[in-house]
Write an enzyme that holds these catalytic residues in place. Structure first.
Site, PDB file in Angstrom:
ATOM      1  N   ASN A  59       0.783  -1.381   0.102  1.00  0.00           N
ATOM      2  CA  ASN A  59       0.022   0.165  -0.006  1.00  0.00           C
ATOM      3  C   ASN A  59       0.885   1.202   0.033  1.00  0.00           C
ATOM      4  O   ASN A  59       0.586   2.485   0.284  1.00  0.00           O
ATOM      5  CB  ASN A  59      -0.969   0.010   1.319  1.00  0.00           C
ATOM      6  CG  ASN A  59      -1.865  -1.015   1.378  1.00  0.00           C
ATOM      7  OD1 ASN A  59      -2.543  -1.684   0.248  1.00  0.00           O
ATOM      8  ND2 ASN A  59      -1.824  -1.973   2.563  1.00  0.00           N
ATOM      9  N   HIS A 145     -13.919  -2.220   6.182  1.00  0.00           N
ATOM     10  CA  HIS A 145     -12.848  -3.174   6.548  1.00  0.00           C
ATOM     11  C   HIS A 145     -13.001  -3.570   7.880  1.00  0.00           C
ATOM     12  O   HIS A 145     -14.172  -3.199   8.539  1.00  0.00           O
ATOM     13  CB  HIS A 145     -11.956  -1.757   6.718  1.00  0.00           C
ATOM     14  CG  HIS A 145     -10.271  -2.457   6.940  1.00  0.00           C
ATOM     15  ND1 HIS A 145      -9.888  -2.471   8.356  1.00  0.00           N
ATOM     16  CD2 HIS A 145      -9.366  -2.930   6.389  1.00  0.00           C
ATOM     17  CE1 HIS A 145      -8.721  -3.020   8.225  1.00  0.00           C
ATOM     18  NE2 HIS A 145      -8.563  -3.529   6.955  1.00  0.00           N
ATOM     19  N   GLU A 187     -15.913   3.334   4.027  1.00  0.00           N
ATOM     20  CA  GLU A 187     -14.631   3.941   3.529  1.00  0.00           C
ATOM     21  C   GLU A 187     -14.681   4.764   2.312  1.00  0.00           C
ATOM     22  O   GLU A 187     -15.730   4.947   1.871  1.00  0.00           O
ATOM     23  CB  GLU A 187     -13.805   2.625   2.776  1.00  0.00           C
ATOM     24  CG  GLU A 187     -13.417   1.617   3.913  1.00  0.00           C
ATOM     25  CD  GLU A 187     -12.883   0.531   3.418  1.00  0.00           C
ATOM     26  OE1 GLU A 187     -12.114   0.430   2.504  1.00  0.00           O
ATOM     27  OE2 GLU A 187     -13.023  -0.823   4.048  1.00  0.00           O
ATOM     28  N   SER A 191     -10.758  -0.867   0.009  1.00  0.00           N
ATOM     29  CA  SER A 191      -9.386  -1.467  -0.075  1.00  0.00           C
ATOM     30  C   SER A 191      -9.501  -2.618  -0.917  1.00  0.00           C
ATOM     31  O   SER A 191      -8.211  -2.823  -1.321  1.00  0.00           O
ATOM     32  CB  SER A 191      -9.118  -1.743   1.536  1.00  0.00           C
ATOM     33  OG  SER A 191     -10.145  -2.518   2.004  1.00  0.00           O
ATOM     34  N   ASP A 216     -13.489   6.720   6.219  1.00  0.00           N
ATOM     35  CA  ASP A 216     -12.186   6.103   6.401  1.00  0.00           C
ATOM     36  C   ASP A 216     -11.495   6.319   5.239  1.00  0.00           C
ATOM     37  O   ASP A 216     -11.695   5.642   4.230  1.00  0.00           O
ATOM     38  CB  ASP A 216     -12.499   4.511   6.942  1.00  0.00           C
ATOM     39  CG  ASP A 216     -11.096   3.847   6.786  1.00  0.00           C
ATOM     40  OD1 ASP A 216     -10.032   4.239   6.468  1.00  0.00           O
ATOM     41  OD2 ASP A 216     -11.144   2.667   7.522  1.00  0.00           O
ATOM     42  N   HIS A 219      -7.215   4.634   2.019  1.00  0.00           N
ATOM     43  CA  HIS A 219      -6.538   4.417   0.759  1.00  0.00           C
ATOM     44  C   HIS A 219      -6.532   5.459  -0.195  1.00  0.00           C
ATOM     45  O   HIS A 219      -6.359   5.398  -1.410  1.00  0.00           O
ATOM     46  CB  HIS A 219      -7.133   2.927   0.031  1.00  0.00           C
ATOM     47  CG  HIS A 219      -7.012   1.665   0.733  1.00  0.00           C
ATOM     48  ND1 HIS A 219      -5.687   1.064   0.446  1.00  0.00           N
ATOM     49  CD2 HIS A 219      -7.369   1.046   1.900  1.00  0.00           C
ATOM     50  CE1 HIS A 219      -5.504   0.089   1.291  1.00  0.00           C
ATOM     51  NE2 HIS A 219      -6.562  -0.046   2.017  1.00  0.00           N
ATOM     52  N   LYS A 248       0.133   3.621   4.942  1.00  0.00           N
ATOM     53  CA  LYS A 248      -0.224   3.234   3.448  1.00  0.00           C
ATOM     54  C   LYS A 248       0.437   4.417   2.502  1.00  0.00           C
ATOM     55  O   LYS A 248       1.705   4.245   2.622  1.00  0.00           O
ATOM     56  CB  LYS A 248      -1.646   3.130   2.982  1.00  0.00           C
ATOM     57  CG  LYS A 248      -2.189   1.808   3.874  1.00  0.00           C
ATOM     58  CD  LYS A 248      -3.710   1.665   3.953  1.00  0.00           C
ATOM     59  CE  LYS A 248      -3.752   0.354   4.746  1.00  0.00           C
ATOM     60  NZ  LYS A 248      -4.980   0.127   5.250  1.00  0.00           N
TER      61      LYS A 248
HETATM   62  C1  LIG Z   1      -5.642  -0.616   6.331  1.00  0.00           C
HETATM   63  C2  LIG Z   1      -6.879  -0.277   6.923  1.00  0.00           C
HETATM   64  C3  LIG Z   1      -7.162  -0.058   8.183  1.00  0.00           C
HETATM   65  C4  LIG Z   1      -6.226  -0.361   9.233  1.00  0.00           C
HETATM   66  O1  LIG Z   1      -5.321   0.426   9.129  1.00  0.00           O
HETATM   67  P1  LIG Z   1      -4.011  -0.187   9.912  1.00  0.00           P
HETATM   68  O2  LIG Z   1      -2.904   1.222   9.992  1.00  0.00           O
HETATM   69  O3  LIG Z   1      -3.047  -0.947   8.857  1.00  0.00           O
HETATM   70  O4  LIG Z   1      -4.074  -0.850  11.020  1.00  0.00           O
HETATM   71  C5  LIG Z   1      -8.409   0.727   8.305  1.00  0.00           C
HETATM   72  N1  LIG Z   1      -9.231   1.048   7.482  1.00  0.00           N
HETATM   73  C6  LIG Z   1      -9.296   0.582   6.284  1.00  0.00           C
HETATM   74  C7  LIG Z   1     -10.033   1.002   5.065  1.00  0.00           C
HETATM   75  C8  LIG Z   1      -7.653  -0.031   5.680  1.00  0.00           C
HETATM   76  O5  LIG Z   1      -7.728  -0.374   4.581  1.00  0.00           O
END
Ligand SMILES: *Cc1c(COP(=O)(O)O)cnc(C)c1O
Length: 412
Positions: A59, A145, A187, A191, A216, A219, A248
């Site tokens: 990522n 997620h 999101e 993801s 969220d 990405h 990421k």
């Molecule tokens: C990766 C991810 C998370 C978690 O984040 P980390 O920092 O890896 O714990 C939360 N929400 C989404 C949509 C993700 O892709």
């Protein structure tokens, strides 16, 4: 058999049977996972389980995890502030690296305040479970997620899971279901599918039904929007709770939440995953700040352009091949799922690609719904046109090889 519940050894034995049985079931269903051995600097090429391959599975979209400035910032923070933060942020762990990073985040996001968590997982469980309780309603996209799902579970709120990106379905729930408070959570860029949520319309229905709106941007942080602030910024909306990760595109680790000052004060007082854990390391915070500064700069804009060009190029290469499945988002995206259906097929195609020098991780149940196992390609700004051409070529050959083995027709 009589079970004596007070007998510890019997209890231990029955627990063992449970995990042994479950592990066997996982194996039998072809769902056993293991952790591949990776070595070297993160970048467009990686060494994994002894194979050197083009990397389409990180990522690290903008290449910042291996950027000299980000690495140097991590080293400098460790030299100045130590290897560890020594305690929770509410005790003795809240060193200058957090204050610097949060000051940057709130001016970058144009919010009153911002707060850093140790990871995105911690942020989502902490935020959702402290905002909502038994008397409340959470309306959540079906492809959200695992960390969002776990946050919902921890909150004990009533949860309505709406059809993926379906605004009408989400609105129906906000309208029809009772709840003292209501929260809609999604999101921004998904993801596992790479598509974008209709944030503007979701924002509108939240306003209409008096719900909090939480996005969220894991990405989309660094990738979308002016100065890389995310999709909400690109669409000109201000969700109540804007969360994003620092592990990421930013190239470090951790996560942020940005919003009103009172909201952040509330989270500082109630988020158990912030309070009851040792603060992340100074090096991590230093690296995250350096990554964000690059993201906001001209270099960041250039890297975003390169990534966007790669997404368009990859999309058109796949369109020309016979691989563009109809579940791939219509828009070019930096996340591209190639849906193969069966777990076994996805894992074998992934392995075959790796053998031919392209690493695209197979993703299967329970990370994605059953029957939608896939190869998930993630693009980087550092990928060259040749890298993309090779990826598509290798993927075609791998799918062909596995299909031939399965003696099934694969039709364009
Ligand atoms: C990766 C991810 C998370 C978690 O984040 P980390 O920092 O890896 O714990 C939360 N929400 C989404 C949509 C993700 O892709």
């Amino acid at each position: 058999m009589r079970i004596n519940r007070s007998c510890a050894s019997v209890k231990a034995a029955s627990r063992m049977v449970k995990w042994q049985e479950e592990l066997k079931t996982i194996e039998e269903r072809g769902l056993l996972r293991s952790m591949p051995k990776v070595s070297g600097m993160p970048g467009r090429v990686l060494t994994i389980d002894g194979h050197t391959a083009l990397n389409f599975s990180g990522n690290n979209y903008l290449g910042l995890a291996g950027h000299p400035k980000v690495i140097e910032a991590a080293a400098e923070a460790a030299r100045r502030y130590g290897a560890g933060s020594t305690a929770s942020r509410l005790i003795a762990g809240n060193n200058e690296t957090f204050r610097n990073l949060e000051a940057f985040l709130m001016q970058w996001k144009r919010t009153e305040s911002a707060l850093v968590f140790g990871s995105g997982y911690q942020a989502n469980i902490g935020i959702i479970s402290s905002l909502m309780d038994e008397q409340d309603l959470i309306v959540s996209d079906e492809l959200n997620h695992a960390s969002i799902i776990d946050g919902c579970r921890l909150s004990r709120a009533r949860v309505y899971v709406y059809k993926h990106c379906d605004v009408d379905d989400a609105e129906k729930a906000l309208k029809n279901y009772a709840g003292r408070r209501k929260l809609l959570v999604t999101e921004s860029v998904f993801s596992m599918d790479g598509d974008a949520a209709p944030l503007k319309d979701l924002n509108f229905v939240c306003r209409r039904w008096g719900a909090f709106f939480m996005v969220d941007e894991a990405h989309a942080t660094g990738i979308r929007g002016p100065r890389g602030t995310g999709l909400a910024g690109e669409l000109g909306i201000m969700p109540d709770i804007q969360m994003g990760t620092l592990g990421k595109a930013v190239g470090a680790a951790g996560a942020y939440v940005a919003g009103e000052r009172r909201l952040i004060d509330f989270l500082v007082n109630t988020s158990r995953s912030l309070i009851y854990t040792t603060a992340p390391t100074p090096a991590t915070m230093g690296a995250a700040l350096a990554g964000l500064k690059i993201i906001e700069s001209l270099e960041g804009a250039q890297r975003r352009q390169l990534l966007q060009a790669n997404a368009e190029n990859f999309h058109s290469l796949l369109t020309k091949s016979c691989l563009l499945s109809d579940t791939i988002p219509g828009q070019p995206s930096h996340i591209v799922p190639i849906i193969l259906g069966k777990s076994d097929a996805a894992m074998r195609v992934s392995k075959e690609c790796l053998r031919r020098g392209v690493f695209a991780q197979g993703i299967r149940y329970p990370t994605v719904p059953e029957g939608t196992a896939r190869l998930r390609f993630t693009l980087m700004s550092d990928h060259t046109p040749d890298d993309l051409a090779k990826a598509v070529d290798v993927l075609e050959r791998a799918v062909e090889a596995i299909t031939r083995e399965n003696s099934r027709e694969y039709r364009c």
